[in-house]
Write a protein that holds these residues in place. Structure first.
Motif, short mmCIF file in Angstrom:
data_model
loop_
_atom_site.label_atom_id
_atom_site.label_comp_id
_atom_site.label_asym_id
_atom_site.label_seq_id
_atom_site.Cartn_x
_atom_site.Cartn_y
_atom_site.Cartn_z
N UNK A 3 33.61 26.84 21.56
CA UNK A 3 33.67 26.33 22.93
C UNK A 3 34.25 27.33 23.94
N UNK A 4 35.01 28.30 23.44
CA UNK A 4 35.70 29.17 24.40
C UNK A 4 35.15 30.60 24.45
N UNK A 5 34.28 30.94 23.50
CA UNK A 5 33.89 32.36 23.39
C UNK A 5 33.15 32.87 24.63
N UNK A 6 32.30 32.04 25.24
CA UNK A 6 31.51 32.53 26.38
C UNK A 6 32.42 32.89 27.55
N UNK A 7 33.32 32.00 27.91
CA UNK A 7 34.24 32.30 29.02
C UNK A 7 35.17 33.46 28.67
N UNK A 8 35.55 33.53 27.39
CA UNK A 8 36.44 34.62 26.97
C UNK A 8 35.77 35.98 27.20
N UNK A 9 34.48 36.07 26.86
CA UNK A 9 33.78 37.34 27.03
C UNK A 9 33.59 37.65 28.53
N UNK A 22 45.61 33.79 21.38
CA UNK A 22 44.62 32.72 21.52
C UNK A 22 43.49 32.90 20.51
N UNK A 23 42.96 31.78 20.04
CA UNK A 23 41.87 31.83 19.07
C UNK A 23 40.56 31.53 19.79
N UNK A 24 39.57 32.37 19.50
CA UNK A 24 38.26 32.16 20.10
C UNK A 24 37.49 31.15 19.26
N UNK A 25 36.91 30.15 19.93
CA UNK A 25 36.14 29.12 19.23
C UNK A 25 34.73 29.06 19.82
#
Ligand code: FE2
Length: 232
Positions: free
Chosen positions: A7-13, A2-5
């Motif tokens: 829009x997605x970085x906060x939830x990913x962390x 998956x690529x972190x963008x």
């Protein structure tokens, strides 16, 4: 993969880990902190150069100095209102008893035991002697016998003893115990008002923000009694 963008970085962390299974309270704090820090970065469009200035600032805060032998992290949280806010949150259900206050960065555990009536430190030539008497009671006004009352304050020049090599150890620091009437009393001096040292990281930021760095003269207390919440 998956690529972190953006829009997605906060939830990913936040979700990288066991999502609070091993320590729910830590995860609650961590997730909220990440969320708010990321929101702050987005709101101010924080540049990588500004982030680096921030990193260096935090590193400087942790360095011990003569004025703050344990570094300035505690002081900075005071100046940001974080310490006071925590106290206000903790004290919000307090009805009618003495309100809590911030501990400040210069409480040192292991204060020397002193007797009621003792002189707490060295009186300088320009100091104004001060006699203090307090009664410690419970919420209903009943005197508390044997309560531990820790007292600390700067000398008449506005220096806590740890801030100047020439001051004797435990100058104007002491632990008292209330007598049979719930009273403590001691002899001391009117503490000097003092400025946050502007040589350090905190002082330099206050200056850049146009904030003055003085605190009104004050005396710190920490009171402990059996079966009661401690009070600072
Ligand atoms: Fe203080």
């Amino acid at each position: 993969m998956s690529t972190v963008t953006l829009d997605t970085i906060t939830d990913a962390v936040i979700n990288h880990g066991d999502k609070g299974e091993s320590n729910p309270r830590l995860h609650e704090i961590y997730a909220s902190l990440v969320k708010h820090l990321h929101a702050f970065q987005r709101e101010v469009n924080l540049t990588t150069e500004e982030l680096e200035i921030g990193r260096q600032f935090l590193t400087r805060l942790a360095q011990p100095s003569q004025d703050f032998p344990m570094g300035e992290i505690h002081l900075m949280t005071d100046c940001l209102g974080i310490s006071e806010l925590s106290v206000l949150i903790e004290d919000k259900d307090n009805h009618g008893t003495t309100e809590m206050n911030v501990e400040g960065p210069l409480y040192i555990p292991g204060l020397p035991e002193r007797q009621n009536g003792d002189l707490m430190g060295e009186i300088g030539p320009d100091d104004k002697p001060m006699f203090v008497r307090h009664k410690v009671t419970d919420a209903n006004g009943k005197p508390l016998v044997g309560a531990i009352v820790d007292v600390w304050h700067p000398n008449g020049e506005g220096f806590y003893y740890v801030q100047r090599d020439y001051l004797p150890e435990w100058n104007f620091y002491g632990r008292f115990r209330t007598d049979a009437n719930g009273d403590v009393w001691f002899r001391t001096v009117v503490p000097g008002d003092y400025s946050v040292p502007t040589s350090g990281a905190t002082g330099s930021v206050l200056e850049m923000l146009g904030r003055h760095s003085y605190r009104a003269c004050h005396v710190h207390y920490m009171i402990q009694a059996a079966d009661h919440e401690p009070l600072t």
